[in-house]
Scaffold this active site. Sequence first.
Site, PDB file in Angstrom:
ATOM      1  N   ARG A   1       0.824  -1.219   0.000  1.00 55.78           N
ATOM      2  CA  ARG A   1       0.000   0.000   0.000  1.00 55.78           C
ATOM      3  C   ARG A   1       0.859   1.271   0.000  1.00 55.78           C
ATOM      4  O   ARG A   1       0.460   2.295  -0.574  1.00 55.78           O
ATOM      5  CB  ARG A   1      -0.948   0.015   1.198  1.00 55.78           C
TER       6      ARG A   1
ATOM      7  N   GLU B   1       1.992   1.676  -3.533  1.00 60.73           N
ATOM      8  CA  GLU B   1       0.885   2.188  -4.342  1.00 60.73           C
ATOM      9  C   GLU B   1       0.686   3.682  -4.105  1.00 60.73           C
ATOM     10  O   GLU B   1       0.483   4.450  -5.051  1.00 60.73           O
ATOM     11  CB  GLU B   1      -0.396   1.419  -4.011  1.00 60.73           C
TER      12      GLU B   1
ATOM     13  N   SER C   1      16.250  14.186   1.691  1.00 62.75           N
ATOM     14  CA  SER C   1      17.263  13.170   1.977  1.00 62.75           C
ATOM     15  C   SER C   1      16.620  11.919   2.571  1.00 62.75           C
ATOM     16  O   SER C   1      15.714  12.019   3.404  1.00 62.75           O
ATOM     17  CB  SER C   1      18.290  13.718   2.969  1.00 62.75           C
TER      18      SER C   1
END
Lengths: 149, 149, 149, 149, 149, 149, 149, 149, 149, 149
Positions: free
Chosen positions: H91, H94, H117
């Site tokens: 997830r 995604e 960073s």
Amino acid sequence: MTPIMAKSEAAELIVAARIRKKLTWAEIASELDAPLVWCVAALLGQHPMPATQAEQVCALLDLDESVAESLQRQPARGIDPALMSDPTIYRFHEALSVYGPAIKELIHEEFGDGIMSAINFNVDIARREHPDGDRVVVTLDGKFLDYRW
Amino acid sequence: MTPIMAKSEAAELIVAARIRKKLTWAEIASELDAPLVWCVAALLGQHPMPATQAEQVCALLDLDESVAESLQRQPARGIDPALMSDPTIYRFHEALSVYGPAIKELIHEEFGDGIMSAINFNVDIARREHPDGDRVVVTLDGKFLDYRW
Amino acid sequence: MTPIMAKSEAAELIVAARIRKKLTWAEIASELDAPLVWCVAALLGQHPMPATQAEQVCALLDLDESVAESLQRQPARGIDPALMSDPTIYRFHEALSVYGPAIKELIHEEFGDGIMSAINFNVDIARREHPDGDRVVVTLDGKFLDYRW
Amino acid sequence: MTPIMAKSEAAELIVAARIRKKLTWAEIASELDAPLVWCVAALLGQHPMPATQAEQVCALLDLDESVAESLQRQPARGIDPALMSDPTIYRFHEALSVYGPAIKELIHEEFGDGIMSAINFNVDIARREHPDGDRVVVTLDGKFLDYRW
Amino acid sequence: MTPIMAKSEAAELIVAARIRKKLTWAEIASELDAPLVWCVAALLGQHPMPATQAEQVCALLDLDESVAESLQRQPARGIDPALMSDPTIYRFHEALSVYGPAIKELIHEEFGDGIMSAINFNVDIARREHPDGDRVVVTLDGKFLDYRW
Amino acid sequence: MTPIMAKSEAAELIVAARIRKKLTWAEIASELDAPLVWCVAALLGQHPMPATQAEQVCALLDLDESVAESLQRQPARGIDPALMSDPTIYRFHEALSVYGPAIKELIHEEFGDGIMSAINFNVDIARREHPDGDRVVVTLDGKFLDYRW
Amino acid sequence: MTPIMAKSEAAELIVAARIRKKLTWAEIASELDAPLVWCVAALLGQHPMPATQAEQVCALLDLDESVAESLQRQPARGIDPALMSDPTIYRFHEALSVYGPAIKELIHEEFGDGIMSAINFNVDIARREHPDGDRVVVTLDGKFLDYRW
Amino acid sequence: MTPIMAKSEAAELIVAARIRKKLTWAEIASELDAPLVWCVAALLGQHPMPATQAEQVCALLDLDESVAESLQRQPARGIDPALMSDPTIYRFHEALSVYGPAIKELIHEEFGDGIMSAINFNVDIARREHPDGDRVVVTLDGKFLDYRW
Amino acid sequence: MTPIMAKSEAAELIVAARIRKKLTWAEIASELDAPLVWCVAALLGQHPMPATQAEQVCALLDLDESVAESLQRQPARGIDPALMSDPTIYRFHEALSVYGPAIKELIHEEFGDGIMSAINFNVDIARREHPDGDRVVVTLDGKFLDYRW
Amino acid sequence: MTPIMAKSEAAELIVAARIRKKLTWAEIASELDAPLVWCVAALLGQHPMPATQAEQVCALLDLDESVAESLQRQPARGIDPALMSDPTIYRFHEALSVYGPAIKELIHEEFGDGIMSAINFNVDIARREHPDGDRVVVTLDGKFLDYRW
């Protein structure tokens, strides 16, 4: 008859001995009177090592003769692909993605059609002090080879 | 309303103009008062270029304002994967495969746990004369960044 | 300003003209006084061609100046991956899969640690007559480069 | 019942014995009266070896019968993909990327529609002396097979 | 000068004309007096077609001379990878995954070390009536080639 | 409790026993009264084998009950991807690349929209004598399945 | 009838207009009274936009109705894989590689077996001032969903 | 001499001990006085751990000195690719696919050309109560680094 | 002669017309008297459509005859790989990753060795009301095919 | 201290015991009073199992406590990629390739912008008798989740 110890196994033993004996790579390279990056690469399995140096390193680290035999063998060179995404290595890959085509243009402009050899080649690494934070300086130095039929 | 010219298209036009006007990359960089590798990388689409330099380069090469607009846009950085196997670029990739893990060991030994920045970073390229054939020397110079929570 | 014609586009035009004018690659190479495999590779976009030859080939094939300009440009070398599975090309790839490690062993045995250069390199192709069916003979001839720090 | 020793394991044992007994591949091939590249490829696992030769090589290298049994087995041919990026092997792959389409054109021009067989095929490797540095010469020699319905 | 029409474009035009003129592939093959699978493969771009047949098919389908020129050109053979997962084609790939190693064993048992040629090779397809539903019968028929040094 | 022996391990033991007892696959299939290709595929792990046959084969080859247990287990079907590039298997893959789209066209022309089943399916392999060299004939025979909602 | 403009094309036009009109993303989001990250994602093609907002943005940027129509269409979500290696985006991917398994452990420890929703989910981005250099703070906030049969 | 225990093996032992001793990650982190996500990541092998903490954790979990030695070693960082498709980790991937380009736009708008960073960086995770179901809140906090030549 | 319109282009035109005419897929399927999922799949290019229905849909949506011609053509089936990571489609892929092996076990337990046909197969989708939020119910219904030699 | 048994190893032991004790999955699920597909998936390693059920299954199958411990551990979910091409599993993947985009359209039409949850989700499998051959019916039932910021 037993197979020759794999270079990856020899490297694991060298790394373990180096840490436990609290030796730096620089100290080992100096002991072998070898260039630093070449020496580490060879001990990690990327270059065959001359017999004298292979035995010296085993003596220094209290390692078996089988490690020395492995170090002398001709390697199949290359990197475990999983290592390419280790952040310390990946940054070099990223720099090549960003600057590779520019470097190609400038090699051709300066030298003509050809390449920088990765065989007749050496690498050096140094620390450069800087007020905003010290810098890693890596120098790649290879013979220009022109396309020659 | 038209889209902003793609940086790859701008680069193609710059390359064509550069060749037809018989200008070297070094002359262009010098005209823009910019570091050489940075300048070529920016013209190939890897860095946004300040407006003044973008317009200067278009004037120098007789290119449209649309090229200058494209040069100023923030890029998505990276290389066409097909280029990675061009021999001139591939040799750098091969060197990283052979020496990457050794360089990683030496960065950690000298600096501790961290990386060489590819952002606070510069590259230089030079010719080194050598009796056995001149050499390409590429210097990578990046700030060390330590893992800091 | 227009971009320089892509080398793949120039190659398509050269191939079309060659077929329509019923010229063989051998005749073209001979006209240009160039080695055969080098010449075909260059016309397909793998080598920059000197101006004289680029113009000669355009004259011979009634092609535009823009083709000649494209032929002179420095290429990004490499093959369309889809071509690797064309049966005529694939057989070379298969031979490398079957014999590559043996060739590596024999190069190291004969020459030591190093490679056959693919840059200081030439290829030739010949027909060898044979009672059981004629044979294709491809000769790869490259300078040995030893790993030299 | 135990499985037949894997060909990769047999190859590792042969390589170890060859190095420790200080035998060259050329000496082994000569002892077996076999062509050099074929012989090394077979010992590395790419060809089934006739029983007599398999036993000869085990006698020569003081290896078990289980190695001889493995050498006779029909192989599944092919290369460990990691080896394709070993620099010594990669240069052949690169040459195929650069010259493959040109070779395809010339096979079709000389022989018609078809391929060079990789089965009715042999390879030879030789050193060619040269004032600028000796050269590796690899000859691929395969029967032409025309597409024939 | 224009490039030769791509074989994929020629195939699209042939397919469109075949459908609009309500001709079957079998009728076209019969008209050209060509084997059925060979003929469809050639029209889809996998074989060069002799000039007479190429012109016949263009006459039959009212297509331009540029299609006939394209059909005669030597192809780069192979499949668009996306097509491999079309269910009608995928089932053959799956059958090869399930039975390929068994077929390999049986070729070696019956013929010795070698392959079924895919060049000196033909394919036929037939309908076999069956009370439980008719069957597709595909026959692959290729010359055995033994590994011969 | 021990796991059921992996089918790949059972296959290795069967292959070893078959070779050492100098039995052909054809003899084994005949002993089991099983179709030849089905039988080899099942012994290599691609089909579950009925208990009677599994025990028969172990008796014939002097193998453990654990092999018979493994042979009866429902397999996960498929090929080790490395085997796909073995030359003997690859030629079938190449034929599918060259002729797959033509076969698809002809299945749709003869049968309508659907596929040849790879489940209600059998394969046979035969030697066909030929004056120019004997031929491998592989027959794929599967039920046509139409897309039916 | 014309197709609906592709969302990638609409995004290119929006980006061009935004730059030429010197509007920030923040100003656009504020004009639409929409959350900042959601708004930029929607304008780049990752969310369907309600008609009112789609028309507002076109009015603000002097864009065609066809852009507004495109913005309202249901998208197929996802990223161009080439963008994943842009350094600014890659750092998030790298953080997920380094910390993903630790985050998984902690979600399970705190919430039980389940996931953070990426659908009932929002993202915010802020600048946090810091004496050593300002920081990017990205907050991912998603509903916990437990595996529930 | 034995190799240093692999970090993946050390992690497996730590996980087993943690579960059997019914300790939470939070309790372990608190015991070590370490930030929570950093601590779990380090114990899973992504950060070298200082000697004191490594020994503390082994004491707490009754683990061998060899685990403590492994925890101190410099890691090669990265994730097993198979883990990227675990739903709890996926997830986040995604979310990066959907919002990554928007986040990139907003970093450039707010900070200029550069990156967040992933080295000077921390992550925190918290539960946020919500009437519709509690929420996972993950905060990524990294120093902005501007492209600086 | 023009090529037949690509099915992807026809699908784009159908989608555009459907949205602009404010018709639902359900209304179109009902007008064609076709099952809902089959109808949408066919209009998106996954099934050939009978002539009557193809013309009906073009009449309903005011589309050209060339769209109707495209809809009748036999497709090459399959999904654009980029769509597999769209979240709405990906969840089905994830469910198959998590439950696929369990479903395989249960098909074999209930039916024996074989598969669920994806050809003699239909899909339905429904909304199931639920107090905690309505549910998507997708039913896959395919004929069992047993491995039958 | 020993690591917790890998879930794949536990699954192998459960499968072996189930077969040797001639228990069906249905009988095991019924014994545990668990939904059938959930239960098989959990025993194959895709769900953590509550302690009571884990111990029940070990008692039923005469398995060690170490199996019960493994079954309770939180899994990393997903499928061995090699299994995706097993024909029984592949047909579901193929159905998703053919019907996935249609299902996406219909979810959006019926429910709006969102997904079917794969977490708040269950699967059932049933046999449906049919005169032309019985059918496999798989029902996927997941909560609709709308994109909600």
